[in-house]
Structures are given as structure tokens and as C-alpha cells.
Design a protein around this motif. Structure first.
Motif, PDB file in Angstrom:
ATOM      1  N   VAL A 170       1.164  -0.985  -0.062  1.00 35.06           N
ATOM      2  CA  VAL A 170      -0.144  -0.055  -0.258  1.00 35.06           C
ATOM      3  C   VAL A 170       0.947   0.782  -0.340  1.00 35.06           C
ATOM      4  CG1 VAL A 170      -1.367   1.202   1.377  1.00 35.06           C
ATOM      5  CG2 VAL A 170      -2.101  -0.795   1.268  1.00 35.06           C
ATOM      6  N   PRO A 171       2.018   1.709   1.038  1.00 29.30           N
ATOM      7  CA  PRO A 171       2.376   2.282   1.277  1.00 29.30           C
ATOM      8  C   PRO A 171       3.302   2.830  -0.867  1.00 29.30           C
ATOM      9  CG  PRO A 171       2.579   1.343   2.940  1.00 29.30           C
ATOM     10  CD  PRO A 171       2.130   0.603   2.016  1.00 29.30           C
ATOM     11  N   SER A 172       4.294   1.980  -0.832  1.00 26.14           N
ATOM     12  CA  SER A 172       5.075   2.020  -1.975  1.00 26.14           C
ATOM     13  C   SER A 172       3.884   2.383  -3.534  1.00 26.14           C
ATOM     14  CB  SER A 172       5.096   0.572  -2.441  1.00 26.14           C
ATOM     15  OG  SER A 172       5.365  -1.089  -1.655  1.00 26.14           O
ATOM     16  N   ALA A 173       2.386   1.868  -3.545  1.00 26.91           N
ATOM     17  CA  ALA A 173       1.697   1.985  -4.248  1.00 26.91           C
ATOM     18  C   ALA A 173       1.254   3.671  -5.162  1.00 26.91           C
ATOM     19  CB  ALA A 173       0.016   1.043  -5.220  1.00 26.91           C
ATOM     20  N   PHE A 228      -4.649  -5.018  -0.984  1.00 24.31           N
ATOM     21  CA  PHE A 228      -3.704  -5.682  -0.018  1.00 24.31           C
ATOM     22  C   PHE A 228      -3.869  -5.837   1.015  1.00 24.31           C
ATOM     23  CE2 PHE A 228      -0.878  -2.942  -3.589  1.00 24.31           C
ATOM     24  CZ  PHE A 228       0.060  -3.943  -3.888  1.00 24.31           C
ATOM     25  N   ALA A 229      -5.272  -5.791   1.163  1.00 28.78           N
ATOM     26  CA  ALA A 229      -6.112  -6.195   2.729  1.00 28.78           C
ATOM     27  C   ALA A 229      -5.475  -7.805   2.542  1.00 28.78           C
ATOM     28  CB  ALA A 229      -7.425  -6.232   2.453  1.00 28.78           C
ATOM     29  N   GLN A 230      -5.337  -8.441   1.388  1.00 26.20           N
ATOM     30  CA  GLN A 230      -5.217  -9.970   1.811  1.00 26.20           C
ATOM     31  C   GLN A 230      -4.159 -10.451   0.494  1.00 26.20           C
ATOM     32  OE1 GLN A 230      -8.819 -12.606   2.760  1.00 26.20           O
ATOM     33  NE2 GLN A 230      -9.895 -10.267   2.647  1.00 26.20           N
ATOM     34  N   ARG A 231      -3.128  -9.873   0.633  1.00 26.76           N
ATOM     35  CA  ARG A 231      -2.303  -9.980  -0.786  1.00 26.76           C
ATOM     36  C   ARG A 231      -2.084 -10.819  -0.981  1.00 26.76           C
ATOM     37  NH1 ARG A 231       2.528  -6.774   0.699  1.00 26.76           N
ATOM     38  NH2 ARG A 231       3.423  -7.647  -0.882  1.00 26.76           N
ATOM     39  N   ARG A 232      -2.044 -12.064  -0.506  1.00 29.90           N
ATOM     40  CA  ARG A 232      -1.681 -13.407  -0.927  1.00 29.90           C
ATOM     41  C   ARG A 232      -2.761 -14.084  -1.963  1.00 29.90           C
ATOM     42  NH1 ARG A 232       2.210 -15.803   0.202  1.00 29.90           N
ATOM     43  NH2 ARG A 232       1.616 -17.866  -0.351  1.00 29.90           N
ATOM     44  N   LYS A 233      -4.165 -13.291  -1.984  1.00 29.10           N
ATOM     45  CA  LYS A 233      -5.342 -13.592  -2.437  1.00 29.10           C
ATOM     46  C   LYS A 233      -4.741 -13.367  -3.995  1.00 29.10           C
ATOM     47  CE  LYS A 233      -9.032 -14.511   0.901  1.00 29.10           C
ATOM     48  NZ  LYS A 233     -10.009 -14.450   1.119  1.00 29.10           N
ATOM     49  N   MET A 234      -5.585 -14.145  -5.395  1.00 28.45           N
ATOM     50  CA  MET A 234      -5.384 -13.427  -6.423  1.00 28.45           C
ATOM     51  C   MET A 234      -6.508 -12.351  -6.389  1.00 28.45           C
ATOM     52  SD  MET A 234      -5.893 -16.887  -8.333  1.00 28.45           S
ATOM     53  CE  MET A 234      -7.318 -17.493  -8.219  1.00 28.45           C
ATOM     54  N   LEU A 235      -6.120 -11.224  -7.654  1.00 29.85           N
ATOM     55  CA  LEU A 235      -7.106  -9.972  -7.128  1.00 29.85           C
ATOM     56  C   LEU A 235      -8.709 -10.061  -7.759  1.00 29.85           C
ATOM     57  CD1 LEU A 235      -4.710  -7.598  -9.484  1.00 29.85           C
ATOM     58  CD2 LEU A 235      -5.046  -7.730  -7.286  1.00 29.85           C
ATOM     59  N   ARG A 236      -9.146 -11.567  -8.603  1.00 33.45           N
ATOM     60  CA  ARG A 236     -10.477 -11.231  -8.393  1.00 33.45           C
ATOM     61  C   ARG A 236     -11.083 -12.032  -7.365  1.00 33.45           C
ATOM     62  NH1 ARG A 236     -10.228 -16.760 -12.133  1.00 33.45           N
ATOM     63  NH2 ARG A 236      -9.262 -18.015 -10.890  1.00 33.45           N
ATOM     64  N   SER A 237     -10.703 -12.352  -6.321  1.00 37.55           N
ATOM     65  CA  SER A 237     -10.652 -12.536  -4.503  1.00 37.55           C
ATOM     66  C   SER A 237     -10.816 -11.516  -4.076  1.00 37.55           C
ATOM     67  CB  SER A 237     -10.208 -13.422  -4.432  1.00 37.55           C
ATOM     68  OG  SER A 237     -10.321 -15.289  -5.196  1.00 37.55           O
ATOM     69  N   ALA A 238      -9.408 -10.845  -3.966  1.00 33.54           N
ATOM     70  CA  ALA A 238      -8.996 -10.176  -3.228  1.00 33.54           C
ATOM     71  C   ALA A 238     -10.000  -8.957  -3.848  1.00 33.54           C
ATOM     72  CB  ALA A 238      -8.128  -9.817  -3.033  1.00 33.54           C
ATOM     73  N   PRO A 260      -6.748 -11.445 -14.142  1.00 31.15           N
ATOM     74  CA  PRO A 260      -7.597 -12.057 -12.689  1.00 31.15           C
ATOM     75  C   PRO A 260      -6.923 -12.439 -11.702  1.00 31.15           C
ATOM     76  CG  PRO A 260      -8.753 -12.083 -14.436  1.00 31.15           C
ATOM     77  CD  PRO A 260      -7.907 -11.936 -15.407  1.00 31.15           C
ATOM     78  N   THR A 261      -5.838 -13.172 -12.203  1.00 30.16           N
ATOM     79  CA  THR A 261      -5.654 -13.810 -11.472  1.00 30.16           C
ATOM     80  C   THR A 261      -4.338 -13.901 -10.992  1.00 30.16           C
ATOM     81  OG1 THR A 261      -4.075 -15.713 -12.377  1.00 30.16           O
ATOM     82  CG2 THR A 261      -6.069 -15.931 -12.901  1.00 30.16           C
ATOM     83  N   ALA A 262      -3.548 -12.737 -11.044  1.00 34.03           N
ATOM     84  CA  ALA A 262      -2.608 -11.659 -10.101  1.00 34.03           C
ATOM     85  C   ALA A 262      -2.752 -11.778  -9.373  1.00 34.03           C
ATOM     86  CB  ALA A 262      -2.470 -10.467 -11.146  1.00 34.03           C
ATOM     87  N   ARG A 263      -1.713 -10.937  -8.720  1.00 37.66           N
ATOM     88  CA  ARG A 263      -2.109 -10.734  -7.395  1.00 37.66           C
ATOM     89  C   ARG A 263      -0.920  -9.328  -6.987  1.00 37.66           C
ATOM     90  NH1 ARG A 263      -1.161 -15.911  -6.431  1.00 37.66           N
ATOM     91  NH2 ARG A 263      -1.862 -17.387  -5.140  1.00 37.66           N
TER      92      ARG A 263
END
Length: 281
Positions: A170-173, A228-238, A260-263
Motif C-alpha cells: 500500500v505505501p509503495s503504490a 493488499f488487504a489479503q495480499r496472498r489472494k488473487m485479485l478476483r478474490s481480493a 484476474p489471477t494476478a496478485r
């Protein structure tokens, strides 16, 4: 060369004012003149520049900033320190006293400043609020075009991280929305009083244009927070909660040209902007 505060002067001044540095305010005062000069050199200030300093404390960094800049605005939350700073400058550098303006305020609440508008930010930021303070000031004061901040080393690495890095988040982005940043040095804990439990790092930043997008900054930052709230999840889930459902998140990602499968840790800020725009269009 300006006269700066050394360890003995820092402690004597703090004792006279009844100052006991607190973790609540993130107070760790730099007492090494060589480190102060190194910080100011790394800031690459112009001689006539209007500079903003946050958390000047007892004035270690303030004195050197006054010596190399045209005007300095210091924002200090502690009323005792805010009241004493002009006196310290008058005592040690009377010829520079008219360059200083002190504002007693919480930097997190700063929304605007009177002229002269600062073009640079140089600060030893309180560890506990360093990222929110930096992001607030960049949002509130668009005249700030560059700067240098001293923060906890772990935070310095996060602020300067690029997509794909293990510490990119989050801070980086969010800082990348405002421009570019790089870690330009490490500061040992021994130059602080009281001595912190961690090393510190210097981050230099330069403002640039945000990504071209019809989405607002708040809308883009909401996507970043969700990713980034759940950074290990794929974006379609996060992003399911942000979009309303996994299917809506996937549709927005595809429309934005994002897998959609990216993080989230793999995406530059421009990609987050495209996702926000795809959802709001």
C-alpha cells in the motif's frame, strides 16, 4: 558552517523544557551534526527554496535547513517544542531567525498553508505515523515537488519498493501515485536520542504526474487498499468485496487489461488506476 545541536545540548534543552521523548508522538531526536548535514545534502535543496519540516523537535535539523534554504515552515505538534524553536534559532543562528515560521499543529490535519507555499518537504518523520503524514502532505500541498524523509528502515524500503518486490504494498503504490521514490541511505540508531530499536532510512521522492485516468485518487486508493488487504489472494478474490462480487471483480479486471489471477504486489499504480476506472465507468 552553521552551529548545530550536539548530544549534550539536546539533553540539556530537553531537561530545561521538561521534555521526555514519547513513543506516542514518535519522538526520536537526531543529535549528530554530521548526520544532519548528510540529510540536508541528500535533500538537494535550492538556495531560495521554501521548505516544509514536520516534527522539528528541538531544532537539530531546523538549523541546517535554515542555513541552506530561503524559507522554512516547521509544523510541530508539541506546544512546548513549538514555542521554544524560535528561541533556539535566535540564540544559535540569529541571522536566520526571520526565515522561520513555526505552526503548532498535527501534520495529519494540515490541509493548507499560508504563503510562501513549500516546494520541498524535509523531515525526520515520527515512526508511528510516517506514511499517513507523508501521503497527507502530498495530497494537501501540491506545490511540494520533491523532498527527503527519514523513516524507519522497513518503512523506507516499502515506500521505495517496485512492483514484484516482497515489500511492495500500500505505501509503495500510493506514493507512486504522486511520483517516484528511492531509498538513498541508512541512518544508524546510535545518532538518535533516545536510541530506537530499529535502523532508519532516507527516502528521496520527486513529484510526477499521476497515471492518466478518469477515476479519482480516492477511487484508485480504494482499489489499492482492497488489493493488499489479503495480499496472498488473487485479485478476483481480493477485490470481490470492493467490486460487489467475485464476478464483478473479474469483469473489472478483464476490462482493465489485468489478469484476474494476478496478485496486487505485481501491479504498478497505473494498473490500479485502470481497474478503478473500469469499475466506475
Amino acid at each position: 558552517m552553521s552551529e548545530l545541536l550536539g548530544p549534550a545540548q539536546i539533553r540539556e534543552l530537553a531537561e530545561r523544557l521538561g521534555i521526555r521523548p514519547t513513543k506516542t508522538l514518535g519522538q526520536n531526536f537526531v543529535h549528530d551534526p554530521n548526520t544532519i548535514r548528510r540529510i540536508v545534502r541528500a535533500a538537494e535543496l535550492e538556495p531560495d527554496e521554501a521548505v516544509l519540516e514536520v516534527g522539528p523537535g528541538l531544532g537539530s535539523l531546523t538549523l541546517e535547513l535554515l542555513a541552506v534554504s530561503g524559507q522554512l515552515t516547521a509544523v510541530e505538534i508539541d506546544p512546548r517544542l513549538a514555542a521554544e524553536l524560535p528561541a533556539t534559532v535566535r540564540r544559535l543562528a540569529p541571522e536566520l531567525a526571520d526565515r522561520l515560521r513555526v505552526i503548532e499543529a498535527d501534520a495529519l490535519g494540515v490541509r493548507a498553508l499560508d504563503d510562501p507555499q513549500p516546494t520541498a518537504l524535509v523531515a525526520n518523520l515520527p515512526y508511528n505515523v510516517s506514511v499517513p503524514v507523508l501521503l497527507n502532505l502530498l495530497a494537501a500541498l501540491p506545490t511540494i515537488r520533491h523532498g527527503l524523509v527519514l523513516v524507519q528502515l522497513e518503512v523506507a524500503d516499502r515506500l521505495a519498493a517496485a512492483p514484484g518486490s516482497k515489500v511492495y504494498g500500500v505505501p509503495s503504490a500510493k506514493l507512486a501515485w504522486y511520483g517516484s521514490a528511492a531509498r538513498v541511505g541508512v541512518v544508524p540508531r546510535s545518532v538518535f536520542w533516545p536510541v530506537p530499536n530499529v535502523e532508519s532510512g532516507l527516502v528521496r521522492f520527486s513529484r510526477g504526474a499521476p497515471p492518466p485516468t478518469a477515476a479519482s485518487r480516492a477511487e484508485v486508493f480504494a482499489v489499492i487498499d482492497a488489493a493488499f488487504a489479503q495480499r496472498r489472494k488473487m485479485l478476483r478474490s481480493a477485490l470481490a468485496g470492493w467490486a460487489g462480487s467475485p464476478a464483478a471483480a473479474e469483469a473489472a479486471l478483464i476490462k482493465a487489461g489485468v489478469d484476474p489471477t494476478a496478485r496486487g504486489e505485481t501491479l504498478p499504480v497505473a494498473a490500479f488506476a485502470r481497474i478503478a476506472e473500469a469499475r466506475t465507468a
